[in-house]
Write a protein that holds these residues in place. Structure first.
Motif, mmCIF file in Angstrom:
data_model
loop_
_atom_site.group_PDB
_atom_site.id
_atom_site.type_symbol
_atom_site.label_atom_id
_atom_site.label_comp_id
_atom_site.label_asym_id
_atom_site.label_seq_id
_atom_site.Cartn_x
_atom_site.Cartn_y
_atom_site.Cartn_z
ATOM 1 N N SER A 123 0.834 -1.200 0.000
ATOM 2 C CA SER A 123 0.000 0.000 0.000
ATOM 3 C C SER A 123 0.871 1.252 0.000
ATOM 4 O O SER A 123 0.577 2.236 -0.687
ATOM 5 C CB SER A 123 -0.921 0.016 1.224
ATOM 6 O OG SER A 123 -1.803 -1.075 1.227
ATOM 7 N N LEU A 124 1.953 1.213 0.769
ATOM 8 C CA LEU A 124 2.837 2.376 0.879
ATOM 9 C C LEU A 124 3.563 2.670 -0.429
ATOM 10 O O LEU A 124 3.608 3.825 -0.880
ATOM 11 C CB LEU A 124 3.837 2.141 2.015
ATOM 12 C CG LEU A 124 4.772 3.289 2.378
ATOM 13 C CD1 LEU A 124 5.106 3.250 3.865
ATOM 14 C CD2 LEU A 124 6.083 3.228 1.581
ATOM 15 N N LEU A 125 4.126 1.643 -1.059
ATOM 16 C CA LEU A 125 4.929 1.874 -2.266
ATOM 17 C C LEU A 125 4.117 2.467 -3.417
ATOM 18 O O LEU A 125 4.546 3.451 -4.026
ATOM 19 C CB LEU A 125 5.621 0.574 -2.691
ATOM 20 C CG LEU A 125 6.835 0.160 -1.850
ATOM 21 C CD1 LEU A 125 7.337 -1.210 -2.271
ATOM 22 C CD2 LEU A 125 7.953 1.196 -1.978
ATOM 23 N N PRO A 126 2.951 1.907 -3.785
ATOM 24 C CA PRO A 126 2.188 2.538 -4.871
ATOM 25 C C PRO A 126 1.755 3.965 -4.545
ATOM 26 O O PRO A 126 1.763 4.829 -5.433
ATOM 27 C CB PRO A 126 0.984 1.610 -5.041
ATOM 28 C CG PRO A 126 1.408 0.309 -4.495
ATOM 29 C CD PRO A 126 2.330 0.642 -3.366
ATOM 30 N N ALA A 127 1.361 4.214 -3.294
ATOM 31 C CA ALA A 127 0.954 5.570 -2.918
ATOM 32 C C ALA A 127 2.085 6.564 -3.153
ATOM 33 O O ALA A 127 1.852 7.710 -3.566
ATOM 34 C CB ALA A 127 0.518 5.595 -1.451
ATOM 35 N N PHE A 128 3.313 6.146 -2.911
ATOM 36 C CA PHE A 128 4.477 6.997 -3.145
ATOM 37 C C PHE A 128 4.822 7.078 -4.634
ATOM 38 O O PHE A 128 5.054 8.166 -5.174
ATOM 39 C CB PHE A 128 5.664 6.453 -2.353
ATOM 40 C CG PHE A 128 6.969 7.145 -2.629
ATOM 41 C CD1 PHE A 128 7.218 8.409 -2.119
ATOM 42 C CD2 PHE A 128 7.945 6.545 -3.413
ATOM 43 C CE1 PHE A 128 8.429 9.061 -2.376
ATOM 44 C CE2 PHE A 128 9.140 7.182 -3.673
ATOM 45 C CZ PHE A 128 9.385 8.442 -3.154
ATOM 46 N N LEU A 129 4.833 5.939 -5.315
ATOM 47 C CA LEU A 129 5.287 5.903 -6.707
ATOM 48 C C LEU A 129 4.323 6.593 -7.659
ATOM 49 O O LEU A 129 4.754 7.164 -8.677
ATOM 50 C CB LEU A 129 5.522 4.454 -7.142
ATOM 51 C CG LEU A 129 6.730 3.770 -6.494
ATOM 52 C CD1 LEU A 129 6.801 2.305 -6.899
ATOM 53 C CD2 LEU A 129 8.027 4.490 -6.884
ATOM 54 N N TRP A 130 3.027 6.564 -7.373
ATOM 55 C CA TRP A 130 2.102 7.297 -8.235
ATOM 56 C C TRP A 130 2.403 8.788 -8.186
ATOM 57 O O TRP A 130 2.329 9.484 -9.210
ATOM 58 C CB TRP A 130 0.652 7.044 -7.824
ATOM 59 C CG TRP A 130 0.060 5.755 -8.310
ATOM 60 C CD1 TRP A 130 -0.543 4.782 -7.568
ATOM 61 C CD2 TRP A 130 0.001 5.292 -9.672
ATOM 62 N NE1 TRP A 130 -0.969 3.745 -8.372
ATOM 63 C CE2 TRP A 130 -0.648 4.033 -9.668
ATOM 64 C CE3 TRP A 130 0.441 5.811 -10.889
ATOM 65 C CZ2 TRP A 130 -0.872 3.294 -10.834
ATOM 66 C CZ3 TRP A 130 0.219 5.079 -12.053
ATOM 67 C CH2 TRP A 130 -0.426 3.837 -12.015
ATOM 68 N N GLY A 131 2.744 9.300 -7.016
ATOM 69 C CA GLY A 131 3.103 10.706 -6.920
ATOM 70 C C GLY A 131 4.372 11.034 -7.684
ATOM 71 O O GLY A 131 4.474 12.073 -8.341
ATOM 72 N N VAL A 132 5.359 10.130 -7.619
ATOM 73 C CA VAL A 132 6.598 10.314 -8.375
ATOM 74 C C VAL A 132 6.303 10.345 -9.871
ATOM 75 O O VAL A 132 6.817 11.197 -10.609
ATOM 76 C CB VAL A 132 7.599 9.191 -8.042
ATOM 77 C CG1 VAL A 132 8.810 9.250 -8.975
ATOM 78 C CG2 VAL A 132 8.054 9.292 -6.585
ATOM 79 N N ALA A 133 5.458 9.426 -10.334
ATOM 80 C CA ALA A 133 5.154 9.334 -11.763
ATOM 81 C C ALA A 133 4.454 10.591 -12.268
ATOM 82 O O ALA A 133 4.844 11.173 -13.292
ATOM 83 C CB ALA A 133 4.294 8.094 -12.031
ATOM 84 N N PHE A 134 3.429 11.039 -11.569
ATOM 85 C CA PHE A 134 2.676 12.199 -12.043
ATOM 86 C C PHE A 134 3.488 13.486 -11.912
ATOM 87 O O PHE A 134 3.347 14.397 -12.740
ATOM 88 C CB PHE A 134 1.349 12.303 -11.299
ATOM 89 C CG PHE A 134 0.248 11.529 -11.964
ATOM 90 C CD1 PHE A 134 -0.621 12.144 -12.855
ATOM 91 C CD2 PHE A 134 0.094 10.177 -11.728
ATOM 92 C CE1 PHE A 134 -1.622 11.432 -13.484
ATOM 93 C CE2 PHE A 134 -0.903 9.447 -12.348
ATOM 94 C CZ PHE A 134 -1.764 10.075 -13.241
ATOM 95 N N ALA A 135 4.329 13.575 -10.896
ATOM 96 C CA ALA A 135 5.189 14.755 -10.790
ATOM 97 C C ALA A 135 6.145 14.830 -11.975
ATOM 98 O O ALA A 135 6.403 15.915 -12.514
ATOM 99 C CB ALA A 135 5.959 14.716 -9.479
ATOM 100 N N ASN A 136 6.672 13.693 -12.408
ATOM 101 C CA ASN A 136 7.563 13.685 -13.567
ATOM 102 C C ASN A 136 6.827 14.064 -14.842
ATOM 103 O O ASN A 136 7.402 14.701 -15.732
ATOM 104 C CB ASN A 136 8.207 12.307 -13.716
ATOM 105 C CG ASN A 136 9.466 12.163 -12.885
ATOM 106 O OD1 ASN A 136 10.442 12.879 -13.085
ATOM 107 N ND2 ASN A 136 9.450 11.239 -11.933
ATOM 108 N N LEU A 137 5.560 13.658 -14.952
ATOM 109 C CA LEU A 137 4.782 14.059 -16.123
ATOM 110 C C LEU A 137 4.664 15.577 -16.197
ATOM 111 O O LEU A 137 4.807 16.173 -17.268
ATOM 112 C CB LEU A 137 3.386 13.436 -16.064
ATOM 113 C CG LEU A 137 3.236 11.976 -16.472
ATOM 114 C CD1 LEU A 137 1.783 11.538 -16.360
ATOM 115 C CD2 LEU A 137 3.736 11.745 -17.897
#
Length: 351
Positions: A123-137
């Motif tokens: 639960s923790l990893l996807p919550a963090f990685l989605w933010g990383v992905a959209f910030a890079n977009l």
């Protein structure tokens, strides 16, 4: 309005639905180790999302499918450039689903503890990685003249993107704490409200920094209005939870997520994946889109199918609307207990 713009908006709506619903799922998963004090309380938290977590993931599948059909160039570049983070998210979602289903299959304490740890981390990893992905977009990534990703994994791990990941992790956990307060009774409900207020301070700090940075990097007038909405709605969510109005707080925290997604997409438009190497190499709603015929067929399909999905999910949440607490949890699991903390329509929890 052109169909390319319509589908850009629809994809933003699909991601909003996913983060609104899966956001509190992720938050509950994190709270199983930070809010719950024992195994029975962890089971209460898991039971709050047991009947709905898998349905919430439909929004992710639909968002991915809509991107593939409406903007195939965007889909191809996104999934090739972000391959490793998205693969990690996919593995987490698979393991998380297995953990929900298998946790209650045996009464052995070690077995259940290991699956509960899996629920926390996946639960923790996807919550963090989605933010990383959209910030890079929003920030832009290395895209060459052939419209293909020209960077590596370390290009995605920049300070701005990492801050975006921290923000979404805290925001989803806050959203989950409010949902826990809304769905539980007794001491765990009280502690969920307290934890939501504590998370609120950290979320406000990370979110404020991230939104200011976003506005400085890629902002415009519409994204500034959306950022202002985030601030106002988040303050309303904190005020409501401090007054014990969990329903209003949950509505406001969901609106915060919607406004945050709006910031992302308003900062992007008309790009869908800006190039940090040369703006002329960016993917836009025009050069990344499918043919008008394809978009027309998709529009009709979406108009017919979307109301059905919304009605079904609304009915599911209505059926499982009641609160639960530790008094609804049996003292021990049995091997044939219902999986994933499923509730009966009356709102009682699985043993």
């Amino acid at each position: 309005m052109e169909l390319t713009t319509v589908w850009f908006i629809l994809i933003a709506v699909l991601w909003t639905g996913y983060f609104f619903l899966e956001g509190f799922d992720f938050g509950i998963g994190v709270l199983t180790r930070t809010l719950a004090r024992d195994r029975k309380e962890r089971r209460v938290l898991i039971n709050t999302i047991g009947p709905v977590w898998d349905g919430n993931e439909v929004w992710l599948l639909t968002a991915g499918g809509a991107t593939f059909a409406a903007f195939p160039e965007w889909y191809a570049t996104l999934f090739s450039g972000f391959y490793l983070p998205l693969l990690i998210i996919l593995i987490c979602l698979i393991v998380r689903g297995v953990a929900f289903e298998y946790r209650a299959k045996r009464s052995d304490e070690r077995w259940q503890r290991n699956w509960e740890h899996a629920i926390f981390w996946t639960s923790l990893l996807p919550a963090f990685l989605w933010g990383v992905a959209f910030a890079n977009l929003v920030r832009g990534v290395p895209i060459g003249p052939d419209k293909e990703y020209a960077g590596n994994l370390f290009d995605l791990l920049n300070p701005y993107a990492l801050l975006g990941g921290v923000f979404t992790l805290l925001l989803f956990t806050f959203h989950g704490a409010v949902f826990a307060a809304l769905k539980t009774v007794g001491e765990i409900r009280t502690r969920a409200r307290v934890q939501a207020l504590r998370l609120g301070a950290a979320t406000a700090a990370a979110g404020g920094g991230f939104l200011l940075w976003t506005q400085a990097e890629a902002g415009n007038a519409p994204s500034l209005l959306a950022s202002a909405a985030v601030v106002v709605l988040f303050a309303a969510a904190l005020r409501a939870i401090s007054l014990g109005r969990e329903g209003w707080s949950f509505a406001f925290s969901g609106a915060v997520i919607a406004a945050t997604v709006a910031v992302y997409f308003l900062s992007l438009f008309p790009d869908v994946m800006p190039s940090s190497l040369d703006p002329a190499w960016s993917l836009t709603t025009e050069n990344a889109a499918s043919s008008p015929y394809t978009l027309t067929i998709m529009t009709w399909c979406a108009a017919l199918a979307t109301p059905v999905v919304l009605l079904y999910q609304g009915w599911t949440y209505w059926v499982f609307r009641k609160r639960i607490g530790t008094q609804h949890i049996a003292d021990a699991h049995t091997p044939d207990a219902p999986p994933a903390g499923g509730q009966s329509p009356a709102g009682t929890a699985a043993p």
